[in-house]
Design an enzyme around this catalytic site. Structure first.
Site, PDB file in Angstrom:
ATOM      1  NE  ARG A 161     -48.052  39.587  -0.799  1.00  0.00           N
ATOM      2  CZ  ARG A 161     -46.761  39.707  -0.545  1.00  0.00           C
ATOM      3  NH1 ARG A 161     -46.046  40.651  -1.109  1.00  0.00           N
ATOM      4  NH2 ARG A 161     -46.179  38.878   0.284  1.00  0.00           N
ATOM      5  CG  ASN A 194     -47.431  42.828  -3.801  1.00  0.00           C
ATOM      6  OD1 ASN A 194     -47.400  43.495  -2.767  1.00  0.00           O
ATOM      7  ND2 ASN A 194     -46.692  41.754  -3.984  1.00  0.00           N
ATOM      8  CG  HIS A 197     -44.091  33.736   1.377  1.00  0.00           C
ATOM      9  ND1 HIS A 197     -42.914  33.283   1.924  1.00  0.00           N
ATOM     10  CD2 HIS A 197     -43.796  34.909   0.755  1.00  0.00           C
ATOM     11  CE1 HIS A 197     -41.939  34.146   1.643  1.00  0.00           C
ATOM     12  NE2 HIS A 197     -42.453  35.145   0.952  1.00  0.00           N
ATOM     13  NE  ARG A 248     -37.661  39.649   5.097  1.00  0.00           N
ATOM     14  CZ  ARG A 248     -38.766  39.207   4.501  1.00  0.00           C
ATOM     15  NH1 ARG A 248     -39.522  38.291   5.073  1.00  0.00           N
ATOM     16  NH2 ARG A 248     -39.116  39.667   3.328  1.00  0.00           N
ATOM     17  CD  GLU A 291     -46.334  35.260  -4.137  1.00  0.00           C
ATOM     18  OE1 GLU A 291     -45.361  35.523  -4.877  1.00  0.00           O
ATOM     19  OE2 GLU A 291     -46.366  35.537  -2.939  1.00  0.00           O
TER      20      GLU A 291
END
Ligand code: ADP
Length: 400
Positions: A84, A9, A173, A232, A379
């Site tokens: 990813r 990733n 996600h 964010r 993940e």
């Protein structure tokens, strides 16, 4: 197929990696190279014996860091590399072997994810150099949400923006929501039901899953839409951009930085994007920290209530990600703010289910109320599984 899959990733200044064996009982080698390109660049991780390590990378770039990661694999040979990739647009609905046309298609989505896809492509280039003969597979964060119906993915904008420029909601996600919803389906007796998943990390998103498929999610064209996150803002009035430009003369770049890097928990508290730090400060009555936690929980409850409209039946809510897995106070406050859902939190189980524990946190009252679960996300495990599955399918089609 027992050989491990290497999961990569790659961010703009970091590479997260995990060597995932086929059997979940075998140990995983994993780590994170951070601050790449900087003098303090470091590689931290865990070896196959479960021992932590940390080493300086002396300003290494992505390719140099990858070479050090390779040394840390302890001579184990991965059977494939699973990458990813943040944005797959509408074209990629599942894990895909990366060949030249697929690489070009990923490059074509850079306009949709200018902050993420270029780094993902850099990771791909660096791994290809080191493992020229290994299959490279792309697993997209957006793919799980390609089952959204138009009512959930279309913005109320002129159709030409969607048709010509791909302006729609994509969701992110995906590997986390896919893993967690499959896991709860396996653990709960209400198999293949309707679940609301709250992934709460530095980035936060909710997802409504019906019979294993994503039917709505809180993130949109970019990972900025929806919940309050670490830095964010999540949802703001779309009129904000024009207002800041007209009144303060702010450029689009300035506004983008504001909403992505200076807002969320950090902006509201004026203190930190780290939920643990905010709890400490709130305990000392720091007004900004108290407000940040309150807005975070309220907006999350509102998002879960809204997404319940996507489900024919609500079987339960699942919490995951650093905050979802560890923060029993946030979970309790969110549930308290959903009184119409008649949720029955078990206070003791809620307090106990932290630090990577998996389990149910509701008072099991014979199936009357929706269930509440904490499920640590995986993940990397999901990316490895999808990579392995693709290779098995290819092998079945072409037994050579
Ligand atoms: P990422 O999205 O980068 O993978 P994580 O899933 O690790 O991030 O989540 C990071 C968030 O989890 C941070 O806000 C951090 O404060 C929070 N977190 C981690 N541990 C705890 C804890 N014990 N209690 C509350 N929040 C926690």
């Amino acid at each position: 197929m027992n050989d491990p899959v290497l999961v990569i990733n790659c961010g703009s200044s970091s590479i997260k990696y995990a060597l995932v064996p086929a059997s979940p009982d075998q140990p995983r080698i994993a780590g994170l190279a951070e601050r790449l390109g900087d003098v303090d660049a470091r590689l931290k991780g865990v070896d196959s014996g479960g021992r932590d390590f940390s080493q300086p990378l002396h300003g290494a770039d992505h390719a140099e860091a990858m070479a050090t990661i390779l040394e840390r694999l302890e001579g184990q040979h991965p059977v494939a590399v699973g990458h990813r990739i943040v944005h797959g647009g509408e074209r990629f609905t599942r894990a895909t072997r990366i060949d030249a046309p697929v690489k070009r298609a990923i490059e074509a989505t850079v306009a949709l994810a200018p902050l993420h896809n270029p780094s993902n492509l850099a990771g791909l280039a660096a791994t290809r150099e080191l493992f020229p003969d290994l299959p490279q597979v792309a697993v997209f964060d957006t793919a799980f949400h390609q089952t959204l119906p138009p009512r959930a993915y279309r913005y109320a904008l002129p159709e030409s923006l969607y048709r010509r420029h791909g302006i729609r909601r994509y969701g992110f996600h995906g590997s986390s929501h896919a893993y967690v919803s499959a896991r709860v389906d396996a653990l709960s007796e209400r198999r293949h039901g309707g679940w609301l998943v709250a992934h709460l990390g530095n980035g936060c998103s909710t997802c409504a899953v019906w019979q294993g498929e994503s039917v709505d999610t809180s993130m949109g064209l970019t990972p900025l839409e929806g919940l309050v996150m670490g830095t964010r803002s999540g949802d703001v009035d779309p009129g904000l951009h024009a207002h800041l430009a007209r009144q303060l003369g702010w450029s689009i770049e300035r506004i983008d930085t504001l909403l992505n890097k200076e807002s969320g928990l950090l902006g509201l508290s004026g203190l930190s994007n780290d939920m643990r730090r905010l709890h400490q400060a709130a305990a000392e009555h720091h007004a900004g920290a108290e407000l940040a936690i309150e807005v975070f929980c309220y907006r999350l409850a509102k998002s879960l209530a809204a997404l319940s409209c996507a489900l024919p039946r609500l079987d339960g809510i699942v919490f995951t990600g650093g905050i979802g897995e560890n923060d029993s106070e946030v979970r309790a406050r969110v549930i308290e703010q959903l009184p119409h859902f008649v949720l029955r939190l078990a206070a003791e189980a809620n307090a106990r289910t932290v630090g990577g524990r998996e389990g149910r946190i509701d008072l099991d009252e014979g199936g009357r109320a929706p269930e509440l679960w904490v499920i640590p996300t995986d993940e990397e495990g999901r990316i490895a599984e999808e990579t392995r599955q693709l290779l098995q399918e290819e092998a079945a089609h072409d037994p050579q």
